[in-house]
Design a protein around this motif. Structure first.
Motif, PDB file in Angstrom:
ATOM      1  N   GLU A  29      41.495   8.396  69.958  1.00 49.95           N
ATOM      2  CA  GLU A  29      41.355   8.719  71.383  1.00 49.95           C
ATOM      3  C   GLU A  29      42.124   9.979  71.754  1.00 49.95           C
ATOM      4  OE1 GLU A  29      41.836   5.426  74.103  1.00 49.95           O
ATOM      5  OE2 GLU A  29      40.897   4.077  72.654  1.00 49.95           O
ATOM      6  N   GLU A  30      43.248  10.187  71.086  1.00 53.74           N
ATOM      7  CA  GLU A  30      44.043  11.399  71.330  1.00 53.74           C
ATOM      8  C   GLU A  30      43.250  12.644  70.922  1.00 53.74           C
ATOM      9  OE1 GLU A  30      48.134  13.248  69.584  1.00 53.74           O
ATOM     10  OE2 GLU A  30      48.088  11.072  69.873  1.00 53.74           O
ATOM     11  N   ALA A  31      42.552  12.563  69.787  1.00 54.44           N
ATOM     12  CA  ALA A  31      41.728  13.690  69.331  1.00 54.44           C
ATOM     13  C   ALA A  31      40.542  13.899  70.274  1.00 54.44           C
ATOM     14  CB  ALA A  31      41.244  13.448  67.910  1.00 54.44           C
ATOM     15  N   LEU A  32      39.865  12.818  70.650  1.00 54.31           N
ATOM     16  CA  LEU A  32      38.703  12.935  71.542  1.00 54.31           C
ATOM     17  C   LEU A  32      39.101  13.472  72.917  1.00 54.31           C
ATOM     18  CD1 LEU A  32      36.713   9.692  70.700  1.00 54.31           C
ATOM     19  CD2 LEU A  32      36.147  12.034  70.047  1.00 54.31           C
ATOM     20  N   ARG A  33      40.345  13.253  73.304  1.00 50.09           N
ATOM     21  CA  ARG A  33      40.847  13.764  74.584  1.00 50.09           C
ATOM     22  C   ARG A  33      40.823  15.299  74.591  1.00 50.09           C
ATOM     23  NH1 ARG A  33      41.371  13.840  79.198  1.00 50.09           N
ATOM     24  NH2 ARG A  33      43.102  13.426  80.546  1.00 50.09           N
ATOM     25  N   ALA A  45      32.434  13.388  69.359  1.00 52.33           N
ATOM     26  CA  ALA A  45      33.090  13.910  70.561  1.00 52.33           C
ATOM     27  C   ALA A  45      32.489  13.210  71.769  1.00 52.33           C
ATOM     28  CB  ALA A  45      32.901  15.421  70.695  1.00 52.33           C
ATOM     29  N   HIS A  46      33.281  13.147  72.825  1.00 50.44           N
ATOM     30  CA  HIS A  46      32.733  12.647  74.080  1.00 50.44           C
ATOM     31  C   HIS A  46      31.677  13.634  74.552  1.00 50.44           C
ATOM     32  CE1 HIS A  46      35.319   9.273  74.726  1.00 50.44           C
ATOM     33  NE2 HIS A  46      36.425   9.994  74.722  1.00 50.44           N
ATOM     34  N   ARG A  47      30.726  13.135  75.287  1.00 54.74           N
ATOM     35  CA  ARG A  47      29.728  14.028  75.872  1.00 54.74           C
ATOM     36  C   ARG A  47      30.209  14.511  77.233  1.00 54.74           C
ATOM     37  NH1 ARG A  47      23.516  13.000  77.559  1.00 54.74           N
ATOM     38  NH2 ARG A  47      23.159  15.141  78.211  1.00 54.74           N
ATOM     39  N   PHE A  48      30.684  13.599  78.049  1.00 52.56           N
ATOM     40  CA  PHE A  48      31.049  13.953  79.417  1.00 52.56           C
ATOM     41  C   PHE A  48      32.538  14.217  79.576  1.00 52.56           C
ATOM     42  CE2 PHE A  48      27.153  11.468  79.453  1.00 52.56           C
ATOM     43  CZ  PHE A  48      26.307  12.370  80.062  1.00 52.56           C
TER      44      PHE A  48
END
Length: 153
Positions: free
Chosen positions: A43-47, A72-75
């Motif tokens: 979650e830290e990386a995706l942030r 990766a997150h989209r939004f």
């Protein structure tokens, strides 16, 4: 009759390239760092943007059946600007087309992949690709967009 698999291109180190790990999808405007993190700290990386799933390959260790997988997150997050979102997440990933290029710069080596297939679903269906990118389709949904690509140079 079995057709021998084409050998993968050997990618030489280019000292003019930066150290570190980067992902670019020129047709979409994505140009970002790839973040390394354990499964417990993803979650830290995706942030920050794009995360490489650690139990899979890197461009240096990729082999048939063991692709590089990046998510990766989209939004993203409300504090991200739209410019940051478009450059550092997979906001535009559903717009990629088969045949387009994905460029991974990894420790002064540049790897170019060509998109071979795009799918929607809830899990990866094909681990034979060299590179798999994925993101969510909607803000809250189990449906993901999967982009499969193979190394060309």
């Amino acid at each position: 009759i079995t057709v021998p698999e084409e050998p993968k291109p050997v990618i030489a180190r280019d000292p003019s390239l930066p150290e570190g790990q980067y992902l670019a999808v020129p047709s979409l405007g994505i140009d970002t760092t790839v973040w390394e993190a354990s499964n417990s700290a993803y979650e830290e990386a995706l942030r920050k943007g794009v995360w490489r799933v650690p139990e899979f390959a890197t461009p240096e260790t990729a082999q048939v059946g063991r692709p590089i997988i990046m998510a990766a997150h989209r939004f993203g997050y409300v504090d991200w600007t739209q410019t940051y979102r478009e450059k550092n997440s997979f906001y535009k990933l559903p717009d990629v087309k088969v045949g387009e290029s994905i460029v991974v710069t990894w420790n002064q080596h540049r790897y170019t992949y060509k998109v071979t297939k795009i799918e929607e679903g809830d899990e990866i269906t094909d681990y034979s690709s060299d590179l798999i990118l994925y993101t969510c389709k909607f803000l809250v949904s189990p449906i993901r967009v999967f982009v499969y690509a193979d190394l060309v140079e």
